[in-house]
Design a protein around this motif. Structure first.
Motif, PDB file in Angstrom:
ATOM      1  N   UNK A   4       0.838  -1.204   0.000  1.00 21.44           N
ATOM      2  CA  UNK A   4       0.000   0.000   0.000  1.00 21.44           C
ATOM      3  C   UNK A   4       0.873   1.255   0.000  1.00 21.44           C
ATOM      4  N   UNK A   5       1.850   1.297   0.902  1.00 24.20           N
ATOM      5  CA  UNK A   5       2.719   2.475   0.980  1.00 24.20           C
ATOM      6  C   UNK A   5       3.501   2.672  -0.321  1.00 24.20           C
ATOM      7  N   UNK A   6       3.974   1.563  -0.888  1.00 19.67           N
ATOM      8  CA  UNK A   6       4.762   1.640  -2.124  1.00 19.67           C
ATOM      9  C   UNK A   6       3.946   2.223  -3.264  1.00 19.67           C
ATOM     10  N   UNK A  64      10.129   2.677  10.307  1.00 21.23           N
ATOM     11  CA  UNK A  64      10.648   3.624   9.309  1.00 21.23           C
ATOM     12  C   UNK A  64       9.534   4.065   8.367  1.00 21.23           C
ATOM     13  N   UNK A  65       8.672   3.126   7.930  1.00 27.23           N
ATOM     14  CA  UNK A  65       7.563   3.498   7.049  1.00 27.23           C
ATOM     15  C   UNK A  65       6.596   4.443   7.739  1.00 27.23           C
ATOM     16  N   UNK A 125      -3.501  -7.140  -1.626  1.00 27.65           N
ATOM     17  CA  UNK A 125      -4.644  -6.474  -0.997  1.00 27.65           C
ATOM     18  C   UNK A 125      -4.293  -5.032  -0.648  1.00 27.65           C
ATOM     19  N   UNK A 126      -3.025  -4.807  -0.293  1.00 26.93           N
ATOM     20  CA  UNK A 126      -2.580  -3.429  -0.070  1.00 26.93           C
ATOM     21  C   UNK A 126      -2.596  -2.617  -1.348  1.00 26.93           C
ATOM     22  N   UNK A 127      -2.341  -3.302  -2.475  1.00 27.87           N
ATOM     23  CA  UNK A 127      -2.443  -2.610  -3.755  1.00 27.87           C
ATOM     24  C   UNK A 127      -3.863  -2.189  -4.062  1.00 27.87           C
ATOM     25  N   UNK A 128      -4.832  -3.035  -3.707  1.00 27.43           N
ATOM     26  CA  UNK A 128      -6.238  -2.659  -3.890  1.00 27.43           C
ATOM     27  C   UNK A 128      -6.568  -1.429  -3.051  1.00 27.43           C
ATOM     28  N   UNK A 129      -6.066  -1.417  -1.823  1.00 22.95           N
ATOM     29  CA  UNK A 129      -6.341  -0.275  -0.943  1.00 22.95           C
ATOM     30  C   UNK A 129      -5.719   1.011  -1.471  1.00 22.95           C
ATOM     31  N   UNK A 130      -4.662   0.886  -2.294  1.00 23.55           N
ATOM     32  CA  UNK A 130      -4.005   2.084  -2.815  1.00 23.55           C
ATOM     33  C   UNK A 130      -4.651   2.592  -4.104  1.00 23.55           C
ATOM     34  N   UNK A 150      -2.250   6.307   7.239  1.00 24.83           N
ATOM     35  CA  UNK A 150      -1.338   5.259   6.786  1.00 24.83           C
ATOM     36  C   UNK A 150      -0.193   5.070   7.773  1.00 24.83           C
ATOM     37  N   UNK A 151       0.324   6.170   8.300  1.00 28.16           N
ATOM     38  CA  UNK A 151       1.395   6.080   9.292  1.00 28.16           C
ATOM     39  C   UNK A 151       0.916   5.375  10.550  1.00 28.16           C
TER      40      UNK A 151
END
Length: 423
Positions: A4-6, A64-65, A125-130, A150-151
């Protein structure tokens, strides 16, 4: 969370251009720097995993993220935002190969391929959220609140490595996550029913000479280099499309609405999840299929991209769907590289060689992202009000993808021939 972060600029790219007053080239610099830091950290992180264990690296990556997304949420100028994305790449680099090491320690060899693909599937699934959820959040709550959330999620996920995850089954028996000490009979029963894990690496303090020898031994294996080139070639087209340039291409060049473009990006990720499961089932116990399947992914991707780019005018929706489905095979295809390298290296080198392989697609993406941005700016597509000029500029820029596809395919075939001679 790492995926998701990426990909959190996938639908936020156009908003980022307005927030930081930048053009296409500068926008691509965000993701390029993030991926370069990610790629540059892979070998150091692999060595740290072999030394400290994946659990500690998972915790460090989440912290770190969290810091990176908190900074990105609050800054309003290009320089600090760029530094925040670089920090995000640093944290992201610690996640996936740590998970791969945990998989190799907990599961029998016959299941590692399937579990690796299922891990990639869950990450998507994180990609879907993004995609559309992130777009909805940006429209509803704004930039700062969305990235601060997100943090916070990164901080919340620290509970997993703290309370649940252990590097090896032996560690889990010594330290029950809930604080209870198992009885000897419970431990014996658990040991009898649990699958036989891969051998755990010995923990020792490496010298510079041993680190250099370990890296040299891993790179000396042709299978390690072939795994890197498989990851390089199969992984980057879909990554470039989903992380940054897909949404502007679909909206500005192909004339889709923001909702339709988000739906296609969501389809890409959902189809990618299905491909991960399918590839895992296909490749389990069938190493001879690895390279042919990777080359098939490259061929399908190149064919569908050619149809869209050569279509006179805007491509029909069915061609765009076919392109998105082709890109969906890329993530699962890149996982094949880890399997190729894993089978040729001993367990104590898995962290190091996984880091080497994982550099591939991210270096290719870091090259392609700014190249597309520069070609868009130089063609005038980002400044023109003409639909034809914008479409032609995007098609010209996306054609750069063929350069790296050709280079990677040549290397895969060359190393395949060399491996055949060695065997």
């Amino acid at each position: 969370m790492a995926v998701f972060n990426r990909g959190s600029l996938a639908v936020a790219g156009l908003l980022a251009e307005r927030r930081f007053s930048i053009g296409a080239s500068a926008l691509s610099t965000f993701t390029m720097l993030q991926l370069l830091v990610y790629a540059g950290m892979q070998i150091p992180v692999g060595l740290l995993i072999d030394r400290l264990g994946p659990r500690r690296l998972l915790m460090s990556g989440l912290i770190v993220m969290c810091a990176a997304q908190a900074c990105f949420a609050t800054v309003t100028s290009f320089g600090p935002a760029l530094a925040a994305r670089a920090l995000l790449g640093c944290g992201d680099a610690m996640i996936f190969i740590s998970v791969l090491r945990i998989v190799a320690s907990w599961f029998p060899l016959s299941r590692i391929t399937l579990v690796t693909q299922l891990t990639a599937l869950c990450g998507m699934a994180g990609g879907i959220a993004s995609t559309w959820p992130l777009g909805w959040s940006l429209r509803t709550f704004g930039w700062t609140a969305t990235f601060c959330a997100a943090a916070f999620c990164c901080v919340a996920l620290l509970a997993l490595p703290l309370l649940v995850i252990r590097d090896r089954p032996h560690d889990a028996q010594l330290h029950d996550p809930l604080g209870a000490s198992p009885t000897s009979s419970q431990s014996a029963a658990a040991a009898a029913s649990a699958p036989t894990p891969a051998p755990a690496p010995a923990q020792r303090t490496p010298t510079f000479a041993t680190i250099r020898a370990q890296m040299r031994a891993g790179w000396a294996q042709p299978a390690t280099r072939q795994g890197l080139w498989v990851h390089f070639t199969t992984g980057f087209p879909g990554s470039v499309f989903s992380m940054l340039w897909g949404f502007p291409f679909l909206v500005q060049a192909e004339g889709l609405t923001a909702a339709a473009a988000s739906a296609l990006l969501t389809l890409l990720i959902c189809a990618g999840m299905a491909c991960s499961f399918l590839f895992g089932r296909m490749l389990g116990g069938r190493p001879r299929l690895q390279v042919p399947l990777a080359l098939s992914v490259v061929a399908v991707t190149a064919t569908c991209l050619t149809i869209v780019l050569l279509w006179p005018g805007r491509a029909p929706i069915w061609a765009l769907i076919m392109l998105v489905l082709a890109f969906a095979t890329n993530g699962a295809g890149s996982m094949i590289g880890f399997d190729i390298a894993r089978t040729a290296n001993p367990p104590e080198r898995l962290g190091t060689v996984s880091g080497m392989v994982n550099v591939g697609a991210f270096v290719a993406s870091a090259i392609t992202l700014p190249a597309i941005g520069w070609l868009l700016d130089s063609s005038g597509a980002t400044r023109s009000a003409s639909t034809g000029t914008v479409l032609a500029g995007y098609k010209f820029a996306f054609a750069f993808t063929y350069v790296l596809l050709a280079v990677g395919t040549f290397q895969i075939i060359r190393l395949r021939a060399r491996l055949a001679i060695v065997r």
